[in-house]
Design an enzyme around this catalytic site. Sequence first.
Site, PDB file in Angstrom:
ATOM      1  N   HIS A  11       1.169   2.964   3.678  1.00 55.03           N
ATOM      2  CA  HIS A  11       2.039   2.837   3.818  1.00 55.03           C
ATOM      3  C   HIS A  11       2.685   2.825   2.776  1.00 55.03           C
ATOM      4  CE1 HIS A  11       4.824  -0.463   6.091  1.00 55.03           C
ATOM      5  NE2 HIS A  11       5.700  -0.516   5.372  1.00 55.03           N
ATOM      6  N   GLU A 192       6.812  -8.753  10.233  1.00 55.84           N
ATOM      7  CA  GLU A 192       7.055  -8.657   9.439  1.00 55.84           C
ATOM      8  C   GLU A 192       7.880  -9.779   9.021  1.00 55.84           C
ATOM      9  OE1 GLU A 192       9.665  -5.738   7.181  1.00 55.84           O
ATOM     10  OE2 GLU A 192       9.117  -6.100   5.782  1.00 55.84           O
TER      11      GLU A 192
HETATM   12  N1  ADE Z   1      12.520   0.033   4.923  1.00 56.36           N
HETATM   13  C1  ADE Z   1      11.837   0.151   3.913  1.00 56.36           C
HETATM   14  N2  ADE Z   1      10.529  -1.060   3.658  1.00 56.36           N
HETATM   15  C2  ADE Z   1      10.569  -1.728   4.628  1.00 56.36           C
HETATM   16  C3  ADE Z   1      10.428  -3.064   4.832  1.00 56.36           C
HETATM   17  N3  ADE Z   1       9.680  -3.813   4.265  1.00 56.36           N
HETATM   18  N4  ADE Z   1      11.121  -3.297   6.460  1.00 56.36           N
HETATM   19  C4  ADE Z   1      11.394  -2.796   7.166  1.00 56.36           C
HETATM   20  N5  ADE Z   1      12.015  -1.387   6.989  1.00 56.36           N
HETATM   21  C5  ADE Z   1      11.864  -1.024   5.389  1.00 56.36           C
HETATM   22 ZN    ZN Z   2       7.786  -0.215   5.289  1.00 54.60          ZN
END
Ligand code: ADE
Ligand code: ZN
Length: 334
Positions: A11, A192
Amino acid sequence: MTADLLKAEIHCHLEGAARPELARAQAEKYGIDISGILGDRGYVWRDFSEFLVCYDAVASLFRTADDYALLTRTYLAELAAANTIYSEIIVSPDHGDRIGLGADAYLAGVSDGIEAARESSGIEARIIVTGERHFGPERVIAAAEYAARARHPLVTGFNMAGEERMGRVADYARAFDIAREAGLGLTIHAGEVCGAFSVWDALDLVRPSRIGHGVRSIEDRALLERLAELGTVLEVCPGSNIALKVFPDFDSHPLRALKAAGVRVCLNSDDPPFFRTSLAREYALASEAMDFTQDEINGMTRTALEAAFVDEDTRGRLLAKLGPEAGDERAEPA
Ligand code: ADE
Ligand code: ZN
């Protein structure tokens, strides 16, 4: 010491891996003023929304296939120097379209960078095409259609990143149906910025083998049980989570609790220079700030390789490099 450990990550966003020095050189090349997004202390943003704006501004500094080859091989060389044997890079061919380069040339640049890095260091890499959620369902579906149509040997997965608060997963499910049908591995950013409901939606509607972040699953015990039962791998990015204030500090980060609940987890850097981190630092933090043992850290590397979107021969070779699992009797000296 984690510096000597073999590493893997599944990731990391390609444009999010551009170091400030490279962004400055690109800005100079194209005569662009980036003082609003890059200061003496690095990239400038205050919250998740500003981070996304800053990210898109940095992405706009890469405009040709050669720019993309340079960005890709520079990042992979940095990883290889830190003993990384495998990397999955999240890319957005849509961005190639937005800047007039075209998705094919964008992808050709990225794959040239991967080939060059493999030749010079032996690092193995694959490409995950992503749709950006904040550009809406049509664009995410178009990204999936492109990934399916491209049939590019290095494109092995499909993801959705961007503003998690925009719409619901159901609005984007069609994109994942297209990618699944094309045989691509599926992963999705969830849990997240939004809570456990977003991970439930992802499991129910996308059925991915992995979730990007997923750390807020910690808020729901039934969800943890479900993730453990399914074996879904969470691509955890602790430094990113702290920088974006998903959790206030490493003591409050749920990585250890997720692992203890039986959820499969691995370490990743997400957008390293934006969060003043690197994959090497994530490994060091796991040891120094989160007290994971070397065996536990190697176990997370193994999980990343087990969950990687690669053919079984490549997976076997990568796992063999990592060596036998701790506790496996083949690991004991004769
Ligand atoms: N694009 C790049 N980093 C990201 C993240 N942490 N969350 C969502 N989209 C992203
Ligand atoms: Zn990401």
